[in-house]
Design an enzyme around this catalytic site. Structure first.
Site, PDB file in Angstrom:
ATOM      1  N   GLU A 116      -9.482 -45.552   0.956  1.00 47.12           N
ATOM      2  CA  GLU A 116      -9.463 -45.312  -0.495  1.00 47.12           C
ATOM      3  C   GLU A 116     -10.233 -46.374  -1.273  1.00 47.12           C
ATOM      4  O   GLU A 116      -9.655 -47.136  -2.063  1.00 47.12           O
ATOM      5  CB  GLU A 116      -8.010 -45.221  -0.995  1.00 47.12           C
ATOM      6  CG  GLU A 116      -7.265 -44.029  -0.446  1.00 47.12           C
ATOM      7  CD  GLU A 116      -5.816 -43.914  -0.958  1.00 47.12           C
ATOM      8  OE1 GLU A 116      -5.343 -44.861  -1.604  1.00 47.12           O
ATOM      9  OE2 GLU A 116      -5.185 -42.879  -0.719  1.00 47.12           O
ATOM     10  N   CYS A 156     -15.024 -55.731  -9.456  1.00 43.21           N
ATOM     11  CA  CYS A 156     -14.707 -57.145  -9.324  1.00 43.21           C
ATOM     12  C   CYS A 156     -15.611 -57.917 -10.280  1.00 43.21           C
ATOM     13  O   CYS A 156     -16.722 -57.473 -10.592  1.00 43.21           O
ATOM     14  CB  CYS A 156     -14.925 -57.570  -7.874  1.00 43.21           C
ATOM     15  SG  CYS A 156     -14.774 -59.349  -7.594  1.00 43.21           S
ATOM     16  N   CYS A 182     -16.117 -61.494  -9.972  1.00 39.65           N
ATOM     17  CA  CYS A 182     -16.212 -62.861  -9.448  1.00 39.65           C
ATOM     18  C   CYS A 182     -17.651 -63.362  -9.537  1.00 39.65           C
ATOM     19  O   CYS A 182     -18.577 -62.642  -9.895  1.00 39.65           O
ATOM     20  CB  CYS A 182     -15.704 -62.913  -8.010  1.00 39.65           C
ATOM     21  SG  CYS A 182     -16.846 -62.239  -6.805  1.00 39.65           S
ATOM     22  N   CYS A 240     -20.142 -61.487  -7.438  1.00 39.49           N
ATOM     23  CA  CYS A 240     -20.556 -60.237  -8.085  1.00 39.49           C
ATOM     24  C   CYS A 240     -21.557 -60.532  -9.201  1.00 39.49           C
ATOM     25  O   CYS A 240     -22.518 -59.782  -9.388  1.00 39.49           O
ATOM     26  CB  CYS A 240     -19.351 -59.493  -8.634  1.00 39.49           C
ATOM     27  SG  CYS A 240     -18.410 -58.662  -7.341  1.00 39.49           S
ATOM     28  N   GLU A 256      -4.800 -37.415   4.086  1.00 42.48           N
ATOM     29  CA  GLU A 256      -3.390 -37.716   3.842  1.00 42.48           C
ATOM     30  C   GLU A 256      -2.824 -36.599   2.973  1.00 42.48           C
ATOM     31  O   GLU A 256      -3.234 -36.430   1.832  1.00 42.48           O
ATOM     32  CB  GLU A 256      -3.230 -39.066   3.101  1.00 42.48           C
ATOM     33  CG  GLU A 256      -3.781 -40.254   3.870  1.00 42.48           C
ATOM     34  CD  GLU A 256      -3.567 -41.581   3.136  1.00 42.48           C
ATOM     35  OE1 GLU A 256      -2.831 -41.612   2.133  1.00 42.48           O
ATOM     36  OE2 GLU A 256      -4.159 -42.592   3.577  1.00 42.48           O
ATOM     37  N   TRP A 310       5.292 -43.472  -5.757  1.00 40.39           N
ATOM     38  CA  TRP A 310       4.506 -44.169  -6.776  1.00 40.39           C
ATOM     39  C   TRP A 310       4.362 -43.394  -8.081  1.00 40.39           C
ATOM     40  O   TRP A 310       3.574 -43.775  -8.941  1.00 40.39           O
ATOM     41  CB  TRP A 310       3.132 -44.563  -6.219  1.00 40.39           C
ATOM     42  CG  TRP A 310       2.437 -43.484  -5.452  1.00 40.39           C
ATOM     43  CD1 TRP A 310       2.573 -43.222  -4.124  1.00 40.39           C
ATOM     44  CD2 TRP A 310       1.498 -42.524  -5.958  1.00 40.39           C
ATOM     45  NE1 TRP A 310       1.774 -42.158  -3.765  1.00 40.39           N
ATOM     46  CE2 TRP A 310       1.101 -41.720  -4.862  1.00 40.39           C
ATOM     47  CE3 TRP A 310       0.955 -42.273  -7.203  1.00 40.39           C
ATOM     48  CZ2 TRP A 310       0.179 -40.662  -4.996  1.00 40.39           C
ATOM     49  CZ3 TRP A 310       0.038 -41.223  -7.346  1.00 40.39           C
ATOM     50  CH2 TRP A 310      -0.331 -40.447  -6.240  1.00 40.39           C
ATOM     51  N   GLN A 367       8.444 -48.118   1.378  1.00 37.06           N
ATOM     52  CA  GLN A 367       9.732 -47.712   1.940  1.00 37.06           C
ATOM     53  C   GLN A 367      10.210 -46.375   1.398  1.00 37.06           C
ATOM     54  O   GLN A 367      10.848 -45.597   2.102  1.00 37.06           O
ATOM     55  CB  GLN A 367      10.795 -48.770   1.618  1.00 37.06           C
ATOM     56  CG  GLN A 367      10.628 -50.066   2.368  1.00 37.06           C
ATOM     57  CD  GLN A 367      11.604 -51.128   1.871  1.00 37.06           C
ATOM     58  OE1 GLN A 367      11.938 -51.166   0.685  1.00 37.06           O
ATOM     59  NE2 GLN A 367      12.055 -51.991   2.754  1.00 37.06           N
ATOM     60  N   HIS A 373       8.422 -43.898   0.438  1.00 37.05           N
ATOM     61  CA  HIS A 373       7.495 -42.785   0.686  1.00 37.05           C
ATOM     62  C   HIS A 373       7.975 -42.053   1.921  1.00 37.05           C
ATOM     63  O   HIS A 373       8.126 -42.651   2.979  1.00 37.05           O
ATOM     64  CB  HIS A 373       6.088 -43.347   0.902  1.00 37.05           C
ATOM     65  CG  HIS A 373       5.020 -42.322   0.721  1.00 37.05           C
ATOM     66  ND1 HIS A 373       4.942 -41.193   1.498  1.00 37.05           N
ATOM     67  CD2 HIS A 373       3.997 -42.243  -0.156  1.00 37.05           C
ATOM     68  CE1 HIS A 373       3.898 -40.469   1.101  1.00 37.05           C
ATOM     69  NE2 HIS A 373       3.315 -41.086   0.083  1.00 37.05           N
TER      70      HIS A 373
END
Lengths: 663, 663, 663
Positions: free
Chosen positions: C142, C151, C153, C156, C320, C328, C369, C371
């Site tokens: 994903e 990002c 930083c 980057c 999936e 979630w 847990q 899920h």
């Protein structure tokens, strides 16, 4: 009345400039503001200045017959500056430095930034200070905008300590002034004092208020450097800045003081939307909206005009006038033909003598691509242009009015100290200083009674009635000024929470309203916040004054004053005290719309103030310059008011001018 | 019952102290808490101590006949300390250090802070430990308040690693206990472990729970240092701390263990407002509010009292009792005459033996200017003073009650481990541990059945009925304690989500309810969150138990237990299991108000528990000490309940005492 | 159609593996994905690899007859890596580095991370590249999930400068492309350019868009390294990645290009809940919901399927598939028997050829847990298992369909550039690119007309009708591609805001729709946002097209086109332009549900597109593979549609297959 426009020659091909200048003149524009964001173009590298393009631009515009107003470009420093000197970047209350890529990202107390800022202004003034086509200067742009009013960097920390040392001399005096004995906050050395940033969960209100004053002063001092440079190098030109209406973070009275006159940036769909949430009363108390979807709330815009008018108590300019849709609201509605004309007449009615549209042509790039101008992106006329043409035809009529003073008999007191103190300690979370003032201002507007917003330090003697919805921090000087106004025959309305605080934001230990107690002739024996569902019934002979007092209520004890209203349980709610030739009315509660209407009707009648019109329906607003009453209909349908007993009907989204006998 | 007050001599001129002390005694106050925020005044510079002012203050108060309770001043360190040692400042989960200018901004694990903290307490105890006027000591102030319960600094990181090493010995054991094999989280060295701060988007629940335990333990250890110093130097004086009711971030049972008794800070308009959002059921299930606007939700306040009562299972004090409006709520309503008396009787009824008002006089400065006291800013009596006078007249009646034990036959289990685990993994976002407990507590209160909140480790044998709305993390020790309680004749109600987790917050791989399965005699074959619009109809012979089970439902399979209710599709919803001389009732769903009422009526009847009153209307609450039932009417109108078959009417915002036969 | 499952052998005892493998095969599973989060287990210390456990796991699974799909474990680096090299941690827009303890916390441009990432993939491929039991590889997991797509930083920043130098060659070209002359943003050196993080209050839209492109490209480049390693070492195996439906931050077309086929992670109760807020029209315009509480919004799920189908324009896998409750969402409802079957048929109907359930057994530990999996925590079958058994019995039927192409005659254009540009400059805050597209997609679904989401660069010739709800940024290449499609006989619908921007996100200075003006044969003379309460009445002969056009309206001037609708005040609202063998319909307003229905009915009829069914009620969806129409009823009650004039009733939460004549 003159019209002008904001123009960015640096954003268009040089070949286009002459065309634009010619079109401006042809459409009746006389003034053009330029250059206030062009630092990188003026100084492409540190110390290397390039004026050729600006020479050419000014020449082109002046040659076409336009009066030029350059802006100093300090609101938007070049990339090379913050890259070489990252400490010029402003730091927010969360400790994070801003970054290049927008505007207003630098700190006014940073010495490096001050150095570069002075230099570019000096260079610019040296080159153009005596340029014939230039009539005046704008300093920087919208000081405090974009939450830039307060910086928390280490330079500010140091400058704050200096500011405090000057104010308090001894650390012990500061400890006393802030009450630092509370929670062991006592400072033993100036070096221990930090800006009250968000690392402190609950902040000391005196510490906060002094920091807000310091931040405002920092901008005033920063501006003064430019004022001095410009004044010394530009003989006969005016100096101004573009202000921001009901903006909260800078003391605009202080900022206006050294300028020739005030200008402000009027965005009637954007500003009222932004301010609305903290001005409107609770939903159930709101008047139904009866103005068109693309005009903005005219009473909020009016209040901003009347604060701008109060900054220097003289006519002002609109430096940026919305002339189509904007890009920074929630919805940014399209603007219809006729709307821009309403806004311009509205500004004129409240004291504007010149209006510059923002901007000439919509930008093809960057942050304001979606902000419209008089021209569309492709160069065709946008909606505001037709309105401009209509107004050019009306310009003679407008000019006769700008020669006349704005008619105002009522002043509303406005103190930034109070605004800031109550913002930090509202006690009930929805208490807001501007909301409280707006309740009074809005009602006066609906009654057809113009008002101006003034500081206590202004000359109040011209005003029959002065409203102080709250006068929260009171010093002996403030008390004396009001005493003098009233004794000389003035009428002061004093609202809740007055006299509660000292100059350093401590609570007075005297009975309330503290230093105003003798003037008001009352003692506040109890005060409290109250849920709307509770309340104390009122009993009064003032017509229309009824229903429960709630939200914020105070029990008055009439000392030398006479009661005008009681609460049902007996305590006094409103009093009137005669002082010398004048009167003080004390209002012991935060009024609903109906209650404030009743109280103001009573005061207006008592002081022989004649409304400009009767039966003004929502959507129709009235103002007056000289002998002419100006009615502006912001609604979608014709509305009728009564003037001198005669019904006057104004067409939908139109204006009417009515000659009246001077009073 | 004794009354007292919180006083800050350092905030007032020394000349005023004797007047204040005299007035306190005259108004019936006997105890005065002082000094808990005066570190900067005691130690104005590093190592330089100034006790003269405090000597004088204690002498003045003691001479006037007041018992003095000094607080150690460690909640508010001086500016010179954090200026010289900035690493003492607490770091929040977002990585930013706090700053001087408020309180509770230091880290309990910082060695420097610990050094200074020990020293000031030692010095204070050395000077005042045997002072005759001093009856006991308060340690620090509201541990964990202002979100200070958890720090994420590097000292905490190091201390956390030590704590983990002690707990798990081997890194492999930690990896197993946290399940770090998931998402490649495995640690190969203790040094790799960091506090679970907000740099981690989704945190490991076992890592989190251990950090919460560690943070709570850090405060307990920090307090213990002061307990030891005070105990060794103050013979015959009590040691306590002021707790915070339903506050979540510190294990208050652990914190209370080493103290002589518990005190807490009771703000009935503020605390319930703060806790309300996570206690009330969904809007449609709420009972209409029928209490006055200025009293706060009495059942929420009652639950806080009953948790405080459970911390040490003995009478407690109110160390800070609201006695007028406060300054930290949303609205902070003014308080009317009579309200403070209701609050005090309410506290007494739930187990308070002494009440100190916060504070003597409203502060003229700093963060709590808008917090009222017994005196107003100007020194006149505020609203609470008249109530105090009323209560002084009732004091003998009150004293007879404080000599009697609080009558309680029902306990509700409360585990901070469960609260924290479910806070981080509610599964449905609105599932909250306190909300779930409150559903049961609220219903018991409405039925007139008192309850106490206790940990599993308490002696449960005195209670006829023990409710475990959820018992989420279950260790063999917990299972054994419950087994013993039930086998000896107790009755346990076990709710949803019980037995799901191990001691380190893993899911059990045994059939649910895991270690409680044999005790309950059931297997949970399915569990699920369900939208309120869906639901499973109930069929049961328990009177009044009907309507859909929803929100959270579990299908039970009765193993050794007997079914008491089924879902319409056949699975079992409620069971009862006989174990030794006792019973376990398993409740397979999160009940609505009506459902929990039906279930509790059934259990109360089964266990011969007699409610204190019948037909209690909303707004009227009942409690009992010894043989006296105390009815308190928080509503605006008279309310009537039935006691022993007789209607008893209590006036609006008043109390009634009813002698009853002891049961 | 094949079924498979995601399995984590590292999370279970080795002794259990064979049992799990056997059970998988017995329940009909054929494929197993493993290892994508097991880096710490593969490389427990820097450079020390442990493959024994994985050897054993693969062998066990393969021996049981399962096809294995390993994932490269780079989404979850080990603790030792970020501990030794903290600069690998991703930095968010607020400047704070992430931390170990979750997944996706590293930066794709960090050279150290790239080194370790390459090495683990190389080692893994070297060991398992030719393993007979392995059929293909998943790269990482994903990409972009958990807000990891961007990002900020310093690595980057440097890589961004390189990316810009490649794109623009000269800094002056960049200044032109971004319009940096605005607000003095001009860059004189590449080194001055920073990522547009949250230190900039108002960001330059061209700067932003380039940064979003750069971030997306960074992930594409990062993935390519793994593609190359895997391709070179795994002959005959496929390479894929698991995509995320309507996820916004990565250009999924680019990411899909080098892969063999696309897989995605389908969570029908979670994803639609997450996307819902930015897809649904204003409340008053929403259709009543008529699907069961545990199925999710099927049209949102369908749109995600149809975007995934468009990424490579070939069948895809579900890598999936939700097979019970998730952990979630907000409520995470329990899933009932039959629901998982609906989801699988739905996926198949839109183009899925294989479905792997997530996950085999619920995790006992860590973040997921709560899920569910096919097995419960205690190893018993959970709700999805029974559905799997039902589907195994239907598998032959399914296989016949997966051999057939998905029937689609309509394409909807989708450009991430446009999505990003409009996200940053919606002009009205509630304008959203996906919401706009969804208005069209949703209506097509309700009409029974399948659609696919495609980029402009795709081969559009197979589609009778191509919808471009908006085509915002237009380059000459894009204009040419559309010209070619239309000229060859295609029909293009062009919506509002099209042709407004250039490739670098500047506004065109040509009359609108800019480069599409000739193709459309219209000029947009005015555009505006409009509050819903305002609006322009429509006049048209298109049946059902009426009511006010509002929200966003454009006035069209028909140049070569023919008007199909007008606004009441006269401007043209819809036009049709013949170009070569095709047509362009220009739609001048953002349509309501009823308006889009009328317009689409007109276009469908015009292009001889036959809906799969008539009178489809809400809750019933239709799709077709080959000659079979698949009806899926997501509602709680039987629903009836008309196919070929015959009523077809589908039972509640059931499916029906209808053989139809191929068209």
């Amino acid at each position: 009345m003159k019209f002008g426009v904001c123009y960015y020659p640096e954003q268009w091909p040089e070949e286009r400039w002459a065309t634009d200048a010619r079109m401006m003149r042809e459409t009746g524009l006389e003034i053009v503001r330029i250059a206030e964001f062009a630092w990188a173009k003026m100084e492409p590298a540190d110390g290397r200045f390039d004026w050729t393009w600006l020479d050419k631009a000014i020449e082109t515009l002046a040659t076409a017959g336009l009066d030029v107003v350059p802006g100093t470009p300090t609101a938007a420093p070049p990339a090379w500056l913050s890259h070489a000197h990252p400490d010029v970047l402003r730091v927010d209350a969360n400790g994070r430095a801003r970054q290049h890529g927008t505007r207003r990202h630098t700190c006014p107390n940073n010495p490096t930034y001050r150095h570069y800022s002075r230099r570019i202004v000096q260079e610019m003034v040296q080159r153009y200070g005596r340029e014939p086509g230039i009539i005046g200067w704008q300093i920087d742009n919208e000081f405090g905008g974009g939450k830039s009013g307060r910086c928390y960097c280490s330079h500010c920390a140091a400058a704050f300590r200096d500011w405090l040392q000057k104010r308090y001399s001894h650390i012990r005096a500061l400890n006393d002034a802030w009450g630092t004995v509370f929670w062991s906050q006592t400072y033993s050395d100036w070096a221990e004092i930090m800006p009250p940033d968000d690392r402190i969960d609950k902040k000391n209100p005196s510490h906060l208020l002094d920091y807000y004053r310091f931040c405002s002063d920092s901008i005033v001092v920063y501006q003064q450097e430019q004022v001095d440079i410009i004044r010394s190098g530009t003989p006969g030109r005016f100096v101004t800045h573009n202000f921001m209406g009901l903006f909260r973070d800078v003391n605009q009275f202080d900022l206006a003081a050294p300028l020739d006159f005030v200008t402000w940036d009027n965005y009637p769909t954007g500003n009222p939307e932004r301010w609305h949430g903290r001005l409107q009363p609770p939903t159930e108390q709101r008047e139904p909206i009866d103005y068109a979807h693309d005009v903005g709330d005219p009473i909020i815009t009016g209040m901003a005009h009347d604060l701008m008018a109060g900054l220097r108590q003289r006519p002002f300019w609109i430096m940026e006038q919305q002339c189509g849709h904007i890009n920074w609201g929630e919805l940014n509605p399209g603007i219809r033909p006729g709307t821009v004309r309403l806004w311009c007449w509205h500004a004129l009615a409240h004291g504007a003598d010149a209006i510059l549209f923002f901007r000439w042509r919509a930008s093809l790039f960057a942050q304001e691509q979606y902000h419209s101008g008089l021209l569309r992106h492709d160069g065709r006329a946008d909606v505001g242009m037709a309105d401009l043409q209509t107004m050019v035809a009306e310009q003679e009529q407008m000019r006769q009015l700008t020669a006349q003073p704005v008619h105002t008999q009522v002043a509303i007191l406005c103190q930034y100290d109070d605004l800031w103190a109550l913002q930090e300690q509202p006690h009930r979370a929805d208490f807001d200083y501007w909301r409280h003032s707006y309740a009074f201002y809005h009602t006066l507007q609906r009654m057809g009674v113009p008002a101006i917003l003034l500081p206590v330090t202004a000359d109040l003697s011209p005003y029959k009635l002065v409203l102080a919805p709250t006068l929260h921090l009171v010093t002996p000087e403030i008390a004396a000024a009001l005493q003098q106004y009233v004794a000389a025959g003035g009428h002061l309305l004093l609202g809740v929470r007055s006299g509660f605080k000292t100059g350093s934001n401590l609570v007075t230990d005297a009975p309330l309203p503290g230093l105003l107690r003798e003037l008001a002739g009352v003692t506040v024996t109890d005060w409290q916040a109250m849920p709307m569902a509770a309340g104390w019934e009122l009993r009064s002979e003032i017509p229309g004054l009824e229903g429960p007092a709630t939200y914020w209520v105070e029990s008055l004890q009439a000392d030398t004053a006479v009661p005008l209203a009681h609460y049902a349980h007996g305590a006094t709610a409103i009093t009137e005290n005669k002082v010398g030739d004048g009167r003080v009315t004390s209002l012991g509660f935060y009024p609903t719309g109906a209650q404030v209407t009743a109280v103001l009707r009573h005061l207006i009648s008592q002081n022989n103030i004649t409304p400009l019109a009767d039966n003004l329906p929502p959507g129709l607003v009235a103002a007056r310059r000289g002998g002419v009453t100006i009615l502006i209909n912001f609604a979608e349908r014709p509305l009728t008011a009564i003037i001198n007993g005669q019904p006057i009907t104004v067409a939908a989204r139109d204006i009417a001018l009515i000659e009246t006998t001077k009073t």
